[in-house]
Design a protein around this motif. Structure first.
Motif, PDB file in Angstrom:
ATOM      1  N   ALA A 109      81.524 131.280  45.112  1.00 41.72           N
ATOM      2  CA  ALA A 109      81.389 130.668  43.796  1.00 41.72           C
ATOM      3  C   ALA A 109      80.478 131.508  42.903  1.00 41.72           C
ATOM      4  O   ALA A 109      80.641 131.540  41.695  1.00 41.72           O
ATOM      5  CB  ALA A 109      80.830 129.265  43.929  1.00 41.72           C
ATOM      6  N   ALA A 110      79.527 132.210  43.512  1.00 39.46           N
ATOM      7  CA  ALA A 110      78.577 132.972  42.710  1.00 39.46           C
ATOM      8  C   ALA A 110      79.285 134.038  41.881  1.00 39.46           C
ATOM      9  O   ALA A 110      78.903 134.303  40.749  1.00 39.46           O
ATOM     10  CB  ALA A 110      77.543 133.621  43.614  1.00 39.46           C
ATOM     11  N   GLY A 111      80.333 134.621  42.467  1.00 41.07           N
ATOM     12  CA  GLY A 111      81.056 135.671  41.758  1.00 41.07           C
ATOM     13  C   GLY A 111      81.717 135.161  40.494  1.00 41.07           C
ATOM     14  O   GLY A 111      81.976 135.918  39.576  1.00 41.07           O
ATOM     15  N   ALA A 112      81.951 133.844  40.456  1.00 39.22           N
ATOM     16  CA  ALA A 112      82.647 133.267  39.312  1.00 39.22           C
ATOM     17  C   ALA A 112      81.791 133.281  38.046  1.00 39.22           C
ATOM     18  O   ALA A 112      82.288 133.041  36.965  1.00 39.22           O
ATOM     19  CB  ALA A 112      83.067 131.842  39.626  1.00 39.22           C
ATOM     20  N   ILE A 127      71.058 125.788  45.333  1.00 43.08           N
ATOM     21  CA  ILE A 127      71.769 126.324  44.170  1.00 43.08           C
ATOM     22  C   ILE A 127      71.048 125.837  42.913  1.00 43.08           C
ATOM     23  O   ILE A 127      70.879 124.627  42.712  1.00 43.08           O
ATOM     24  CB  ILE A 127      73.227 125.825  44.187  1.00 43.08           C
ATOM     25  N   ASP A 128      70.589 126.779  42.090  1.00 42.10           N
ATOM     26  CA  ASP A 128      69.785 126.420  40.914  1.00 42.10           C
ATOM     27  C   ASP A 128      70.593 126.322  39.626  1.00 42.10           C
ATOM     28  O   ASP A 128      70.049 125.941  38.594  1.00 42.10           O
ATOM     29  CB  ASP A 128      68.667 127.451  40.713  1.00 42.10           C
ATOM     30  N   ASP A 129      71.877 126.691  39.687  1.00 36.29           N
ATOM     31  CA  ASP A 129      72.713 126.593  38.484  1.00 36.29           C
ATOM     32  C   ASP A 129      73.958 125.754  38.798  1.00 36.29           C
ATOM     33  O   ASP A 129      75.081 126.273  38.842  1.00 36.29           O
ATOM     34  CB  ASP A 129      73.095 127.991  37.980  1.00 36.29           C
ATOM     35  N   PRO A 130      73.758 124.437  39.014  1.00 37.39           N
ATOM     36  CA  PRO A 130      74.857 123.575  39.464  1.00 37.39           C
ATOM     37  C   PRO A 130      76.093 123.674  38.584  1.00 37.39           C
ATOM     38  O   PRO A 130      77.210 123.796  39.097  1.00 37.39           O
ATOM     39  CB  PRO A 130      74.263 122.168  39.390  1.00 37.39           C
ATOM     40  N   ARG A 131      75.902 123.639  37.275  1.00 37.51           N
ATOM     41  CA  ARG A 131      77.061 123.604  36.390  1.00 37.51           C
ATOM     42  C   ARG A 131      77.934 124.853  36.564  1.00 37.51           C
ATOM     43  O   ARG A 131      79.154 124.773  36.660  1.00 37.51           O
ATOM     44  CB  ARG A 131      76.572 123.470  34.938  1.00 37.51           C
ATOM     45  N   ALA A 132      77.294 126.022  36.622  1.00 39.02           N
ATOM     46  CA  ALA A 132      78.047 127.272  36.764  1.00 39.02           C
ATOM     47  C   ALA A 132      78.788 127.308  38.106  1.00 39.02           C
ATOM     48  O   ALA A 132      79.939 127.748  38.176  1.00 39.02           O
ATOM     49  CB  ALA A 132      77.106 128.468  36.639  1.00 39.02           C
ATOM     50  N   ILE A 169      79.753 124.679  39.972  1.00 37.43           N
ATOM     51  CA  ILE A 169      80.846 123.697  39.983  1.00 37.43           C
ATOM     52  C   ILE A 169      82.019 124.222  39.160  1.00 37.43           C
ATOM     53  O   ILE A 169      83.178 124.154  39.586  1.00 37.43           O
ATOM     54  CB  ILE A 169      80.365 122.328  39.451  1.00 37.43           C
ATOM     55  N   ASP A 170      81.732 124.779  37.989  1.00 38.14           N
ATOM     56  CA  ASP A 170      82.799 125.373  37.171  1.00 38.14           C
ATOM     57  C   ASP A 170      83.514 126.478  37.946  1.00 38.14           C
ATOM     58  O   ASP A 170      84.741 126.599  37.895  1.00 38.14           O
ATOM     59  CB  ASP A 170      82.224 125.948  35.869  1.00 38.14           C
ATOM     60  N   GLY A 171      82.743 127.294  38.646  1.00 41.03           N
ATOM     61  CA  GLY A 171      83.318 128.385  39.433  1.00 41.03           C
ATOM     62  C   GLY A 171      84.206 127.863  40.549  1.00 41.03           C
ATOM     63  O   GLY A 171      85.284 128.407  40.810  1.00 41.03           O
ATOM     64  N   TYR A 172      83.762 126.787  41.211  1.00 39.02           N
ATOM     65  CA  TYR A 172      84.553 126.169  42.272  1.00 39.02           C
ATOM     66  C   TYR A 172      85.894 125.675  41.720  1.00 39.02           C
ATOM     67  O   TYR A 172      86.936 125.888  42.324  1.00 39.02           O
ATOM     68  CB  TYR A 172      83.782 124.970  42.839  1.00 39.02           C
ATOM     69  N   ILE A 173      85.840 124.977  40.590  1.00 35.05           N
ATOM     70  CA  ILE A 173      87.069 124.414  40.019  1.00 35.05           C
ATOM     71  C   ILE A 173      88.012 125.539  39.580  1.00 35.05           C
ATOM     72  O   ILE A 173      89.209 125.530  39.879  1.00 35.05           O
ATOM     73  CB  ILE A 173      86.732 123.469  38.838  1.00 35.05           C
ATOM     74  N   ALA A 174      87.444 126.549  38.903  1.00 33.69           N
ATOM     75  CA  ALA A 174      88.264 127.670  38.431  1.00 33.69           C
ATOM     76  C   ALA A 174      88.935 128.375  39.605  1.00 33.69           C
ATOM     77  O   ALA A 174      90.116 128.740  39.542  1.00 33.69           O
ATOM     78  CB  ALA A 174      87.401 128.645  37.633  1.00 33.69           C
ATOM     79  N   HIS A 175      88.175 128.561  40.685  1.00 35.28           N
ATOM     80  CA  HIS A 175      88.712 129.241  41.865  1.00 35.28           C
ATOM     81  C   HIS A 175      89.908 128.480  42.436  1.00 35.28           C
ATOM     82  O   HIS A 175      90.937 129.071  42.776  1.00 35.28           O
ATOM     83  CB  HIS A 175      87.613 129.381  42.911  1.00 35.28           C
TER      84      HIS A 175
END
Ligand SMILES: [Zn+2]
Length: 295
Positions: A9-12, A214-219, A221-227
């Protein structure tokens, strides 16, 4: 359970250099993550559990343990040694074998009550929790959120005072999560992720079942959904191009860059996508070993 090697998810975030390098995890020793939360990592590292299962101790005077982990005496001794009889609750995010079997041994050591969504997988409970159930301690409140997807009985726990969410295997750090039908459900998973984005006030951090905070939950979660949506698009595009295909053949193409030993997990993931696509009226098929077709 995770699928290490799948897109993290971090790569997203689009900035791989921003991935922080937290201190290495040490087994059996409590590390303080916040004024209210400590973590002890179980020594059960694997391709599915990352560095191991995280057990969290929430509170100081009264303690709730989130996920005791497997039935591992060394680990349970460490958790009991840290919290002792101040441990009043043992909360399970879900009943998979890397999260819940330690509940009985920790209860024996502490007398705490064991709570979860339901008592599947041979777990003995003292009570059940549903969506919105609250654990009220003197210093903190934990609210249970039903988050089906990885497992139908999955709960996340929100530490209201710190806006920290304990996510078990719903979200983990450093990898994606396995969605294995029939208990795993991709449509439910995406809905559960979306729900976390709408929590108000917003989350400040995520304490996952595996990996670092994880200190940037929104990013993330967005990355998870996009993936997932990207993967879904790949699956339906390929199925349309072929007309008909077995799941194994789709996996060969889509997961060409993933080690072959992970392909059995990838098959489950593609199956989960296909089941969602079937519900959406875009694919036809049913089982893992079926030949699927585009609708
Ligand atoms: Zn797990």
């Amino acid at each position: 359970m995770s699928a290490a090697g799948a897109a993290g998810a971090a790569g997203a975030t689009g900035d791989d250099t921003a991935v922080d390098t937290p201190r290495p995890m040490v087994y059996g020793v409590a590390s303080a993550l916040s004024p209210m939360v400590r973590r002890i990592v179980c020594r059960n590292p694997s391709v599915m559990t990352g560095p191991g299962t995280n057990t969290y101790l929430v509170g100081i005077d009264e303690i709730a343990v989130v996920d005791p982990g497997p039935d591992d005496a060394e680990h349970l001794d460490a958790v009991a040694g840290c919290g002792g009889d101040r441990i009043r609750w043992i909360l399970l995010t879900h009943t998979h074998p890397d999260h819940s079997p330690g509940a009985a041994g920790l209860k024996q050591r502490t007398g705490a009550e064991v709570l979860a969504f339901d008592d599947r997988d041979g777990v003995d409970l003292d009570g059940t929790l549903g969506d919105g159930s609250v654990i009220e301690a003197t210093e903190f409140h934990l609210t249970a959120l039903h988050t089906p997807g990885h497992a139908s009985n999955h709960l996340c726990y929100l530490l209201n005072e710190e806006r920290m969410l304990f996510t078990g295997d719903h979200i983990m750090q450093g990898s994606t999560v396995v969605i294995a039908p029939p208990d795993g459900d991709m449509a439910a998973y995406l809905a559960s992720l979306d729900r976390l984005k709408r929590i108000r006030p917003p989350l400040r951090s995520i304490a996952p079942g595996h990996g670092h905070v994880i200190d940037d939950p929104r990013a993330v979660i967005d990355g998870y959904i996009a993936h997932r949506l990207e993967r879904e698009a790949q699956v339906i595009d390929l199925l349309r191009a072929r007309g008909r295909s077995a799941i194994t053949d789709l996996v060969e193409d889509i997961y060409a860059d993933v080690p072959a030993e992970l392909h059995s997990w990838a098959r489950l993931s593609v199956w989960a996508h296909l089941r969602k696509l079937a519900d959406d009226g875009l694919a036809e098929g049913d089982g893992l070993d079926d030949v699927w077709s585009a609708a």
